[in-house]
Enzyme design. Structure first.
Site, PDB file in Angstrom:
ATOM      1  CG  ASN A  68      -0.152  -0.256   2.473  1.00 52.26           C
ATOM      2  OD1 ASN A  68       0.798   0.453   2.749  1.00 52.26           O
ATOM      3  ND2 ASN A  68      -0.522  -1.278   3.214  1.00 52.26           N
ATOM      4  N   PRO A 121      -2.896 -10.182  10.873  1.00 58.25           N
ATOM      5  CG  PRO A 121      -0.855 -10.378  11.978  1.00 58.25           C
ATOM      6  CD  PRO A 121      -1.540 -10.700  10.688  1.00 58.25           C
ATOM      7  CG  ASP A 122      -5.919  -4.565  13.984  1.00 62.64           C
ATOM      8  OD1 ASP A 122      -5.030  -3.865  14.533  1.00 62.64           O
ATOM      9  OD2 ASP A 122      -6.943  -4.080  13.467  1.00 62.64           O
ATOM     10  CE  LYS A 125       7.758 -13.956 -13.218  1.00 63.02           C
ATOM     11  NZ  LYS A 125       8.544 -13.494 -14.353  1.00 63.02           N
ATOM     12  CG  PHE A 163      -1.775   7.208  12.907  1.00 62.86           C
ATOM     13  CD1 PHE A 163      -0.997   6.903  14.007  1.00 62.86           C
ATOM     14  CD2 PHE A 163      -1.605   8.437  12.295  1.00 62.86           C
ATOM     15  CE1 PHE A 163      -0.065   7.793  14.491  1.00 62.86           C
ATOM     16  CE2 PHE A 163      -0.672   9.333  12.764  1.00 62.86           C
ATOM     17  CZ  PHE A 163       0.100   9.017  13.870  1.00 62.86           C
ATOM     18  CB  ALA A 186       2.801   0.392  10.248  1.00 56.54           C
ATOM     19  CG  ASP A 197      -6.835  -4.074   5.745  1.00 60.16           C
ATOM     20  OD1 ASP A 197      -6.524  -3.891   6.939  1.00 60.16           O
ATOM     21  OD2 ASP A 197      -7.286  -3.181   5.012  1.00 60.16           O
ATOM     22  CE  LYS A 242      -8.021  -0.806  13.953  1.00 59.76           C
ATOM     23  NZ  LYS A 242      -7.199  -1.633  13.098  1.00 59.76           N
TER      24      LYS A 242
END
Ligand code: C5P
Length: 489
Positions: free
Chosen positions: A298, A394-395, A376, A413, A362, A366, A431
């Protein structure tokens, strides 16, 4: 004869020449006093008087310098600069500056000079290579102290044994740290004065590497760097740009002012509101492999997270920065743990516990690919594109917030496109963290958040919220670090 810390007194007086003039003696007499760590009885009165005239408080019985008149006054140089470094709480600080043998050696002279602007005593040590570029005379003229060069010099040993030289300092600073010097330090060699000091010192060590970009990028140098960092050696730079050899790339010595700022940050660490606290910061993206050559990631530059790590270190915290792949140099004075995937990031965070503070900045992916192949994936002519099976990552924020070893303050954040407050407040509950820093990431503000140097934010602390207008990410970081500092005092 009176025993005393003569180097500190000499610094307070403004250098060796000042002591010679005051006592009407030559350089060899001062060398003798330094070697013995004593002053003759007749010198005590004039020295105390002269030191006081320069604004220092001195204990006449022990000859210990116990502060500076500006340090407690809240005004002027002593207080502001003192709290940041040189005169910490009115005490003089010392830096042992090792100059390596590279073309950037001349910039070490500027560093030596600028450190003294902050009332830091600088003692120079030069490698043989450094003496090909600058002379010991230049270094000693600029520091007002002898510049040491030789491990086996009887004169040097009589004046100041190399172990004492290595120990009697608040920081060992290497400018420039050449590839060779880094390699010798990484392997624990002690074949000259500089490397012997690096082995013998118990003070923090900070290195400012500078070399040709190919040498910097060489796996040997990178392995040596990783070893040094793993041992807690702090690094500043190198920067990108043009080099003396005419090539472009990473390897330029950091700007001398930046090196000085990093030293001041490091020396000031013991004073901040977060002194003695351990802060864990996550930063950057995570990168999740699809196969050995492709990945899902991301957009995250790591700028905000890295700035927060640096700001917490400036508040005195010991900082562990767990970062995904970014192009930023590690901030000075933090322990950097480099990871790629969310699972590695979580493992590194849990390994860093216990911590008093966790700031999860960070941008964690997800999902990861459930069955990332070891080889490959081949594009098959006429076949449909492969379907990727994704598994939830994992969160990390949630895991830390509910951890048995939960940090006392956990900050998350939130990047939101609408209803900033409502969504951020809901995230806080979901959270289980204590505070949330929320950004609006769409419309006028949002277009410029990713990778930009500035940000507008809302800080949610439980039921209270405050809006922070658009400001540089470094300022957001400072604000957050001071709020955290205030929370712990
Ligand atoms: O769920 P969301 O990604 O919106 O939450 C953002 C916050 O959660 C950030 O603080 C981010 O660092 C953290 N986070 C995390 N681990 C994840 C996802 C998000 O630590 N897997």
């Amino acid at each position: 004869m009176k025993n005393c810390d003569l180097s500190t007194i000499i610094t307070a007086l403004g250098g060796r020449q000042a002591l010679q003039d005051l006592l009407g003696v030559g350089p060899s007499a001062v060398s003798n006093y330094l070697a013995r760590g004593t002053l003759p009885q007749r010198a005590l009165g004039p020295v105390c008087e002269a030191v006081r005239a320069r604004g220092y408080h001195i204990d006449p019985a022990s000859l210990e310098i116990i502060g500076h008149q500006d340090a407690g006054a809240g005004a002027g140089r002593g207080m502001r600069e003192g709290m940041r470094g040189g005169m910490r709480g009115g005490m003089l600080r010392r830096v042992l500056l090792i100059v390596g043998g590279g073309i950037a050696a001349y910039k070490a002279l500027e560093v030596a000079r600028r450190l003294q602007d902050h009332d830091i005593t600088v003692t120079g040590v030069m490698t043989g290579g450094a003496q090909q570029f600058i002379t010991p005379l230049s270094l000693s003229a600029l520091t007002g102290e002898k510049a040491y060069t030789d491990l086996f010099s009887l004169t040097d040993e009589a004046e100041m044994g190399h172990i004492r030289l290595a120990r009697e300092t608040d920081l060992v600073l290497v400018v420039p740290a050449t590839a060779n010097l880094m390699a010798r330090a990484a392997h624990g060699l002690a074949d000259d004065l500089a490397t012997t000091i690096l082995l013998a010192t118990t003070a923090p060590v900070m290195i400012a590497p500078a070399m040709n970009q190919a040498m910097w990028g060489h796996p040997a140098t990178q392995e040596n760097l990783a070893r040094l960092r793993a041992r807690g050696i702090l690094t500043i730079g190198p920067d990108d740009g043009g080099m003396a050899c005419g090539e472009e790339g990473t390897g330029r010595l950091s700007d001398p002012q930046e090196i000085v700022a990093a030293v001041l940050d490091q020396l000031g660490r013991g004073d901040g509101a977060l002194s003695g606290r351990h802060a864990l910061v996550t930063s950057g993206p995570t990168v999740e492999p699809i196969d050995p050559v492709r990945f899902i990631a991301n957009r995250s530059s790591g700028k905000q997270g890295h700035a927060i790590a640096a700001a917490l270190a400036r508040q005195g915290a010991r900082v562990t920065l767990v970062s995904g792949p970014v192009t930023l140099p590690p901030p000075p004075a933090v322990d950097l743990v480099e990871v790629e995937t969310a699972r590695q990031m979580l493992a590194a965070c849990e390994a860093a516990l216990p911590a008093d503070i966790a700031v999860c900045a960070a941008a964690v992916a997800d999902w990861h690919v459930a069955d990332a192949g070891a080889s490959k994936m081949k594009k098959q002519e006429g076949a449909p594109p492969p379907a990727l099976a994704l598994t939830e990552n994992p969160d990390i924020l949630k895991t830390l917030s509910t951890h048995a070893d939960r940090p006392r303050l956990v900050v998350g954040f939130a990047a939101e496109t609408e209803s900033l407050y409502e969504n951020a407040a809901a995230k806080l509950g979901r959270k289980g963290c204590d505070w949330i820093v929320a950004n609006q990431v769409a419309g006028d503000e949002g277009d410029t958040v990713f990778g930009s140097d500035s940000n507008a934010a809302m800080l949610l602390t439980g039921n209270e919220s405050e809006n922070w207008p658009r400001m540089p990410k470094a300022e957001i970081a400072d604000r957050l670090a001071s709020r955290i500092g205030a929370h712990f005092t």
